[in-house]
Design an enzyme around this catalytic site. Structure first.
Site, PDB file in Angstrom:
ATOM      1  NE  ARG A 171      -5.931   2.367  12.294  1.00 42.09           N
ATOM      2  CZ  ARG A 171      -7.173   1.984  12.202  1.00 42.09           C
ATOM      3  NH1 ARG A 171      -7.706   0.875  12.794  1.00 42.09           N
ATOM      4  NH2 ARG A 171      -7.936   2.924  11.607  1.00 42.09           N
ATOM      5  CG  HIS A 172      -2.214   2.860   8.341  1.00 42.72           C
ATOM      6  ND1 HIS A 172      -2.838   3.439   9.317  1.00 42.72           N
ATOM      7  CD2 HIS A 172      -3.127   2.556   7.310  1.00 42.72           C
ATOM      8  CE1 HIS A 172      -4.107   3.357   8.991  1.00 42.72           C
ATOM      9  NE2 HIS A 172      -4.368   2.836   7.848  1.00 42.72           N
ATOM     10  CB  SER A 222     -11.876  -5.138   5.506  1.00 40.30           C
ATOM     11  OG  SER A 222     -12.974  -4.327   5.167  1.00 40.30           O
ATOM     12  NE  ARG A 281      -4.000  -2.157   0.059  1.00 39.64           N
ATOM     13  CZ  ARG A 281      -5.132  -2.367   0.912  1.00 39.64           C
ATOM     14  NH1 ARG A 281      -5.143  -1.429   1.766  1.00 39.64           N
ATOM     15  NH2 ARG A 281      -5.759  -3.346   0.740  1.00 39.64           N
ATOM     16  CD  GLU A 329      -3.205   3.214   2.584  1.00 38.49           C
ATOM     17  OE1 GLU A 329      -4.438   2.781   2.304  1.00 38.49           O
ATOM     18  OE2 GLU A 329      -2.875   2.589   3.667  1.00 38.49           O
ATOM     19  CD  GLU A 379      -9.865  -2.958   9.402  1.00 37.99           C
ATOM     20  OE1 GLU A 379      -9.544  -4.157   8.801  1.00 37.99           O
ATOM     21  OE2 GLU A 379      -9.327  -1.971   9.099  1.00 37.99           O
ATOM     22  NE  ARG A 410      -4.294  -2.623  11.320  1.00 33.24           N
ATOM     23  CZ  ARG A 410      -4.951  -1.870  10.326  1.00 33.24           C
ATOM     24  NH1 ARG A 410      -6.472  -1.753  10.513  1.00 33.24           N
ATOM     25  NH2 ARG A 410      -4.555  -1.063   9.599  1.00 33.24           N
TER      26      ARG A 410
END
Length: 544
Positions: A324-325, A470, A316, A318, A467, A518
Site C-alpha cells: 500500500r505504499h 489522515s 515520500r 520511504e 487507513e 489507495r
C-alpha cells in the site's frame, strides 16, 4: 503510500516485492530482448514481402493493406465517420459502418474465410472476411490472417446479426468486412499477451485442476510492459474509476464552497518532518520534493481563501516495501476554516465519501463488473451517516477482543485490520472515522485536545481496515506552533515563511489528505496499490 497529513511510516518488508536483477541476470535479459527484436524484424519483413507479392495481381488490392505513414500525417480531412465498437448494436443491422480498433484475435478458417476480433476501449466485435466476387479476395483474407495481434486497423463493412449468440465478444453483431487497412502494426511477438494478462487467479487455478497450464503474468512483468498491461478490461476500468473519484472529489468540494489551488512541489524544508524526503540541489540551495501540500494549503487559509483543495503529486522517500505504499502518489488534499469544532471537517468527509461511493456504484457498474471478473470482490459496506469512534473506543474494542494496545501509541497495520473487522461485525460498515488520536503520533501542526493535551483533535478514516485519510485541526497560534515544531525537532528556520504566515491573524482551521490510489485499491478490494497507480514509483522502480 501515506496520506498527506500522516507522518512518515516505518519501513516494512512483509509484502512480496521483486528484488533487483543481478548484473548477470540483467545481461541475460538484455540478450534475450535483442534476440526477440531481431526475430520480430525478420518476421515483419517477410510478411511485408509476401503481402506485396500477393497484391500485385489482385484487382481488389485497394481495399486492404498497410496505410503509408504520409497518409497519417494529417494529410487531409475526408469527412469519414467512425463508430465506436461499444455502439455496434442490432439496430444497425445491414448498415455500413467504419470502425478503428486493435486486432485482439485472428482465426483463419481457410484460404477463403477468416475471423478477426477487434477491440476498442474494452469492447470487442467479430469481423468476418469471406471470399466473394468483387467484394473480398483470397489475398485480402491472407492479409487479414497476416496481421499481428494488437495492431491497429480500420475496418469498413456491413453489420449483420447472427442467429446464435457470439461467444468471446462483447457485441452481439458481426461486421461483414469489405475494406481492412492496417494503421499501425504491432511487433509479431508480444512480451505479454492481453489474453494472459486478463485472466483471473480463479481461471488459472481451475485450469490446473483440469491438468491445463495457463500463463500467469506476474506483477513485475506487468509493470515492465505497463502499456500492454493497461489494455486489459480490468485495468481500463480501474483507471476509469480513478478518474471518477477525482471528478466527484472536485465537484463535491466546489459545491461546498472550496476552491482549487496548486501548491509548489519544490520546498526549502520538509512539510511533514522526518527523513523521508527526496533531497535535491536547487540552484545551489538545499531543497526537497514536497511530502504534502500541507504548509501551503494552510498558508492559503491565512490568505483568506477560507476553503481550499488540491489534486497533486506527493513524494515520500520511504523504503516501504508494502502492498500500500508508493514513493509518488496522487494526493487529494483539503483545508477549511473551522467555526467551532473539528467535527466540521469530519462531516465534510462523511458527505464527500458517501456521495463518491454512491456515484461509483450507480454510474460505474460496467467498470466494477470488469474489475470483479479478474479481481473478484464484494461491494463496500458503508452507512448513510458515517460511523465516528474515538481512538480510545477503538482501543477498548480491541481490548475486549483480547488485543492489548498502548492507549498513547499508534495502531500498526495488523491492529488496524483487526479493528476494521470488529467494526464491520458490530456496525455493519467497512468505512468509518477514528478520532482523538494520541498527540505523540501526529505531526507538529496538530492541535491538542482541550481536555487532555496528550490527545489531539485529529482523525484517520478507514476502508476495509486500512487507513485512507489522515487529518486534524491545525495549530493556528504562531507561538504555540513554534513550540510544537521545536518539540518535534523540526528546524524552524526551514519553515520560517510558513510560521510567519500565522503572525498576521489566522483563522482556526483544519483539513485532511487522501491518497487517490489507495481509495480505488480499497474500494475494489485490490491487494496491491501498484494496480491503481498508472506508472508506479516505489523504492525499486523508476521506469517505465
Amino acid at each position: 503510500m501515506s496520506s498527506s497529513d500522516q507522518p512518515p511510516l516505518p519501513t516494512s518488508n512483509t509484502d512480496e516485492e521483486p528484488a533487483e536483477l543481478s548484473k548477470k541476470a540483467a545481461k541475460k535479459e538484455a540478450a534475450k530482448q535483442e534476440k526477440l527484436r531481431k526475430k520480430q524484424e525478420a518476421a515483419a519483413a517477410a510478411a511485408a514481402a509476401a503481402l506485396a507479392e500477393a497484391s500485385i495481381s489482385d484487382p481488389l488490392a485497394h481495399n486492404y493493406g498497410d496505410i503509408p505513414l504520409i497518409e497519417l500525417q494529417s494529410k487531409a480531412v475526408t469527412g469519414r465517420k467512425w463508430i465506436e465498437v461499444k455502439s455496434l448494436v442490432t439496430d444497425l443491422k445491414d448498415q455500413e459502418v467504419l470502425i478503428r480498433g486493435r486486432v485482439q484475435a485472428i482465426r483463419a478458417v481457410s484460404k477463403k474465410m477468416a475471423f478477426v476480433v477487434v477491440r476498442e476501449g474494452g469492447y470487442t466485435v467479430q469481423c468476418v472476411l469471406m471470399v466473394a466476387k468483387e467484394k473480398v479476395s483470397e489475398q485480402m483474407v491472407k492479409f487479414a490472417n497476416g496481421l499481428s495481434r494488437e495492431s491497429i486497423v480500420d475496418i469498413q463493412g456491413f453489420v449483420s446479426v447472427p442467429g446464435e449468440s457470439i461467444k468471446g465478444t462483447s457485441q452481439q453483431v458481426e461486421i461483414q468486412v469489405r475494406k481492412i487497412y492496417c494503421i499501425s502494426r504491432a511487433v509479431p511477438t508480444l512480451p505479454i499477451n492481453i489474453e494472459d494478462a486478463s485472466r483471473s487467479e480463479a481461471e488459472i487455478e481451475e485450469a490446473l485442476k483440469d491438468g491445463k497450464q495457463l500463463v500467469r503474468v506476474n506483477q513485475d512483468t506487468r509493470l515492465n510492459y505497463r502499456v500492454l498491461d493497461l489494455r486489459t478490461p480490468a485495468n481500463l476500468a480501474i483507471f476509469h474509476l480513478s478518474s471518477e473519484v477525482g471528478y466527484i472529489y472536485r465537484s463535491f468540494l466546489r459545491s461546498e464552497g472550496f476552491i482549487e489551488i496548486h501548491t509548489p512541489k519544490l520546498m526549502a524544508g520538509t512539510s511533514e518532518g522526518g527523513a523521508a524526503v527526496f533531497r535535491l540541489d536547487y540552484k545551489g540551495q538545499p531543497a526537497c520534493l514536497a511530502q504534502s501540500p500541507q504548509l501551503h494549503k494552510q498558508m492559503s487559509i491565512s490568505g483568506d481563501f477560507r476553503r481550499v483543495f488540491e489534486v497533486g503529486h506527493v513524494f515520500r522517500a520511504e523504503d516501504s516495501f508494502t502492498h500500500r505504499h508508493l514513493c509518488e502518489f496522487t494526493g487529494l488534499d483539503a483545508e477549511m476554516e473551522i467555526k467551532e469544532h473539528y467535527s466540521e471537517v469530519m462531516d465534510i468527509i462523511d458527505r464527500l465519501f458517501v456521495a463518491m461511493f454512491d456515484h461509483l456504484n450507480e454510474n460505474c457498474k460496467a467498470q466494477l463488473e470488469a474489475i470483479s471478473r479478474q479481481f473478484p470482490f464484494q461491494p463496500l459496506k458503508y452507512l448513510r451517516k458515517t460511523l465516528q469512534l474515538t481512538f480510545l473506543e477503538g482501543v477498548q474494542m480491541l481490548k475486549e477482543a483480547g488485543i492489548e494496545v498502548d492507549p498513547h501509541g499508534d495502531f500498526n497495520t495488523e491492529t488496524e485490520r483487526k479493528l476494521g473487522e470488529l467494526v464491520r461485525d458490530k456496525y455493519d460498515t467497512e468505512f468509518y472515522i477514528l478520532h482523538r488520536y494520541p498527540l505523540a503520533v501526529r505531526p507538529f501542526y496538530t492541535m491538542p485536545c482541550h481536555d487532555d493535551p496528550s490527545y489531539s483533535n485529529s482523525f484517520d478514516v478507514f476502508i476495509r481496515g486500512e487507513e485512507i485519510i489522515s487529518g486534524a485541526q491545525r495549530v493556528h497560534d504562531p507561538d504555540f506552533l513554534v513550540k510544537r515544531a521545536e518539540a518535534c525537532k523540526i528546524d524552524v528556520n526551514s519553515i520560517a515563511t510558513y510560521l510567519d504566515s500565522f503572525k498576521y491573524g489566522a483563522w482556526p482551521h483544519g483539513g485532511f489528505g487522501v491518497g487517490l490510489e489507495r481509495v480505488v485499491m480499497l474500494f475494489c478490494n485490490l491487494n496491491n496499490i501498484r494496480r491503481t497507480s498508472l506508472f508506479p514509483r516505489d523504492p525499486q522502480r523508476l521506469a517505465p
